[in-house]
Design a protein around this motif. Structure first.
Motif, PDB file in Angstrom:
ATOM      1  N   ASN A  39      26.980 -18.721   0.586  1.00  0.00           N
ATOM      2  CA  ASN A  39      28.330 -18.625   1.166  1.00  0.00           C
ATOM      3  C   ASN A  39      28.309 -18.597   2.682  1.00  0.00           C
ATOM      4  O   ASN A  39      29.197 -18.019   3.309  1.00  0.00           O
ATOM      5  N   LYS A  40      27.297 -19.232   3.277  1.00  0.00           N
ATOM      6  CA  LYS A  40      27.180 -19.188   4.740  1.00  0.00           C
ATOM      7  C   LYS A  40      27.068 -20.589   5.327  1.00  0.00           C
ATOM      8  O   LYS A  40      25.966 -21.138   5.436  1.00  0.00           O
ATOM      9  N   PRO A  41      28.177 -21.159   5.736  1.00  0.00           N
ATOM     10  CA  PRO A  41      28.087 -22.426   6.465  1.00  0.00           C
ATOM     11  C   PRO A  41      27.497 -22.175   7.848  1.00  0.00           C
ATOM     12  O   PRO A  41      27.659 -21.082   8.402  1.00  0.00           O
ATOM     13  N   THR A  42      26.830 -23.169   8.405  1.00  0.00           N
ATOM     14  CA  THR A  42      26.342 -23.041   9.774  1.00  0.00           C
ATOM     15  C   THR A  42      27.509 -23.291  10.739  1.00  0.00           C
ATOM     16  O   THR A  42      28.519 -23.904  10.348  1.00  0.00           O
ATOM     17  N   PRO A  43      27.357 -22.879  11.992  1.00  0.00           N
ATOM     18  CA  PRO A  43      28.423 -23.190  12.966  1.00  0.00           C
ATOM     19  C   PRO A  43      28.687 -24.685  13.076  1.00  0.00           C
ATOM     20  O   PRO A  43      29.831 -25.119  13.212  1.00  0.00           O
ATOM     21  N   THR A  44      27.632 -25.489  12.974  1.00  0.00           N
ATOM     22  CA  THR A  44      27.828 -26.945  13.043  1.00  0.00           C
ATOM     23  C   THR A  44      28.644 -27.431  11.852  1.00  0.00           C
ATOM     24  O   THR A  44      29.552 -28.267  11.995  1.00  0.00           O
ATOM     25  N   GLU A  45      28.341 -26.921  10.673  1.00  0.00           N
ATOM     26  CA  GLU A  45      29.107 -27.324   9.485  1.00  0.00           C
ATOM     27  C   GLU A  45      30.565 -26.880   9.594  1.00  0.00           C
ATOM     28  O   GLU A  45      31.486 -27.626   9.245  1.00  0.00           O
TER      29      GLU A  45
END
Ligand code: SF4
Length: 237
Positions: A130-136
């Motif tokens: 449940n953790k998208p990256t900042p870029t995503e």
């Protein structure tokens, strides 16, 4: 992708465009792997395994902004908060508030309809942990921003489910409403309210994750308070 989002003339076009997005290699791989491997309990089902569009009314006064679809919830059923425990809690509360016709949310054809409300995630594909990256998050933002533009005429209040959604609101507000975010940014909290001229009110709510609902950090009564307040801010109560 930015151009495709901006060119979507209505929510139907936007939803269809979102479902065809392959912009984030890590998330595409993950959503498809989850859909292939499956959870044992859903072994016989065909997972959606694609990005998830928003759900609800095109003329909504209340927006509910989430984080991202769940791997075996939205990523399986093709609709946000559908087929998982978070959705059970959320839609039960929306039903109590008169914002949904039923509490049941198990599949895309279960008859669930929202009233005065649209739900959308900041990131459209299920991310690992449940953790998208900042870029995503930033790559996916144009879909959210376009959805916001399309419902802007009626939108009065946005309920941000959790700190991630709260944080995703500020660039969306600047992009769509051309209003600069306050500095320092208002802090997320359950019940926190930000009212700025010319933009929808922003109301914070703990996320309906199992971590929060199983531990009692977020109770049904707390959710009832949030949606009663959202209705009031939206002029619906
Ligand atoms: S997270 Fe958003 S931008 Fe990335 S692939 Fe999914 S829909 Fe496309």
């Amino acid at each position: 992708m930015v151009r495709r989002a901006a060119a979507a003339a209505d929510l139907g076009v936007l939803d269809a465009e979102i479902a065809e997005c392959f912009a984030c290699p890590r998330l595409v791989e993950w959503r498809e792997e989850v859909a292939r491997v499956k959870r044992a309990a859903f072994r016989d089902q065909v997972y959606w395994g694609r990005p998830i569009p928003g759900f609800g009314n095109a003329d909504a006064e209340i927006g509910i902004l989430g984080l991202a679809p769940a791997a075996h919830g939205g990523n399986r059923t093709g609709r946000l908060f559908t087929g998982d425990r978070s959705g059970d809690v959320l839609f039960a509360a929306l039903h109590r508030a008169g914002l949904a016709n039923q509490a049941l949310s198990v599949s895309i054809d279960d008859g669930l309809e929202l009233r005065n409300t649209r739900i959308f995630p900041a990131v459209r594909c299920a991310p690992p942990d449940n953790k998208p990256t900042p870029t995503e998050r930033d790559t996916c933002a144009p879909w959210f921003h376009r959805e916001l533009e399309l419902i802007r005429p009626t939108l009065k209040v946005v309920v941000a489910l959790g700190a991630f959604a709260w944080g995703a609101w500020w660039p969306a507000m600047s992009a769509v409403y051309k209003v600069k975010a306050p500095v320092p940014r208002p802090k997320f909290g359950h019940g926190a309210l930000v009212s700025l001229p010319g933009v929808p009110d922003l109301l914070g709510c703990f996320h309906v994750s199992q971590q929060n609902t199983f531990t009692g950090r977020l109770t049904p009564a707390m959710l009832d308070d949030v949606f009663a307040r959202a209705k009031s801010l939206a002029g619906l109560a």
